[in-house]
Scaffold this active site. Sequence first.
Site, short mmCIF file in Angstrom:
data_model
loop_
_atom_site.label_atom_id
_atom_site.label_comp_id
_atom_site.label_asym_id
_atom_site.label_seq_id
_atom_site.Cartn_x
_atom_site.Cartn_y
_atom_site.Cartn_z
CG ASP A 65 -41.15 31.18 109.08
OD1 ASP A 65 -42.24 30.67 108.79
OD2 ASP A 65 -41.04 32.34 109.53
CG HIS A 108 -46.85 23.33 105.06
ND1 HIS A 108 -46.05 24.23 105.72
CD2 HIS A 108 -48.13 23.74 105.27
CE1 HIS A 108 -46.83 25.16 106.31
NE2 HIS A 108 -48.08 24.88 106.04
CG ASN A 167 -46.81 26.39 114.07
OD1 ASN A 167 -45.71 25.84 113.98
ND2 ASN A 167 -46.96 27.69 113.80
CD1 TRP A 168 -50.60 23.05 119.10
CD2 TRP A 168 -51.75 21.66 117.77
NE1 TRP A 168 -50.01 21.80 119.19
CE2 TRP A 168 -50.71 20.93 118.38
CE3 TRP A 168 -52.61 20.98 116.88
CZ2 TRP A 168 -50.49 19.58 118.14
CZ3 TRP A 168 -52.38 19.64 116.65
CH2 TRP A 168 -51.34 18.94 117.27
C1 IPE Z 1 -41.96 29.17 113.65
O1 IPE Z 1 -42.56 29.70 112.53
C2 IPE Z 1 -42.37 27.74 113.83
C3 IPE Z 1 -41.83 26.81 112.84
C4 IPE Z 1 -41.02 27.11 111.86
C5 IPE Z 1 -42.24 25.44 113.00
P1 IPE Z 1 -43.94 30.51 112.62
O2 IPE Z 1 -44.26 30.90 111.23
O3 IPE Z 1 -44.95 29.73 113.35
O4 IPE Z 1 -43.52 31.76 113.51
P2 IPE Z 1 -44.17 33.20 113.61
O5 IPE Z 1 -45.64 33.01 113.88
O6 IPE Z 1 -43.94 33.89 112.31
O7 IPE Z 1 -43.44 33.87 114.72
C1 IPE Z 2 -43.18 27.23 108.35
O1 IPE Z 2 -43.75 27.92 107.29
C2 IPE Z 2 -43.86 25.91 108.61
C3 IPE Z 2 -44.60 25.84 109.87
C4 IPE Z 2 -44.67 26.78 110.77
C5 IPE Z 2 -45.33 24.61 110.13
P1 IPE Z 2 -45.01 28.86 107.51
O2 IPE Z 2 -46.23 28.04 107.29
O3 IPE Z 2 -44.94 29.56 108.80
O4 IPE Z 2 -44.85 29.87 106.30
P2 IPE Z 2 -45.17 31.41 106.33
O5 IPE Z 2 -44.38 32.01 107.45
O6 IPE Z 2 -46.63 31.54 106.55
O7 IPE Z 2 -44.72 31.90 104.99
MG MG Z 3 -44.13 31.35 109.35
#
Ligand code: IPE
Ligand code: IPE
Ligand code: MG
Length: 237
Positions: free
Chosen positions: A18, A35, A66-67
Amino acid sequence: MQQLDTRAEGLHIGFIMDGNGRWAKKRGLPRTAGHKKGAQVFQDIVRYCNQIGVESASFYAFSTENWKRPENEVESIMRLFKEYLIKAFDYKKENNRVCFLGDRTPLSRDLVQMMEEIEEGTKNNTGMTLNIAINYGGRDEITHAVRALAQEVQQGKLAPENITEQMISDRLYTGGQKDPDFILRPSGEKRLSNFLLWQSAYAEFVYMDVLWPDFTRHDLDLAIDEYNHRTRRFGGI
Ligand code: IPE
Ligand code: IPE
Ligand code: MG
């Protein structure tokens, strides 16, 4: 300075990758850049886990939630999966046994085909088990397992009172694997976000402030050291 206790043999470590978006934002870059850097860090950390004797490593790459993100971000993440998680990494050479966790039905045909080829091509490898969670949700996983059991009950193959915890475990995407010893979440967030809900019933949690694209081998050493200083009781004394 005190020596770190970095013994990692036999461990199953879960990684919630994350902080990619925040890393990019801090640099005035598009989220996709985060990413991309995150995918490179993934490759390096996989190699390091293998080197230090980790038994299994599970990486959360894309959740069932994440969708909800903007379409262009989801698209670029899917493209990066093909380019980085899959093409740019020689799983066979790394000797990892790769498993993809999650519901594949909404994923594109070519991505699913790549995933299947990697699983098939690495299934006899003798090194670390490498789980990559794509369109994974802990609740979704348990729902699938419950449905499978309900079907067996409906077909008269199973009596409800004979359903055991083991039978549920066996029907998860991780069926047959050992539970995670600890779940590591960088980025400063302190939550599980639907990752390995059933499997982490007794996992230790290690939270770190570093953003995933900045995560280094040394950060993993620190996390393992923290884990090695915990006392696990599993309900006992
Ligand atoms: C969890 O991270 C999912 C992944 C790392 C793939 P998110 O960024 O989606 O989680 P939340 O929304 O902060 O809980
Ligand atoms: C984790 O990084 C990757 C995925 C969830 C796919 P994030 O995209 O959630 O990064 P932040 O949390 O917005 O910084
Ligand atoms: Mg995140």
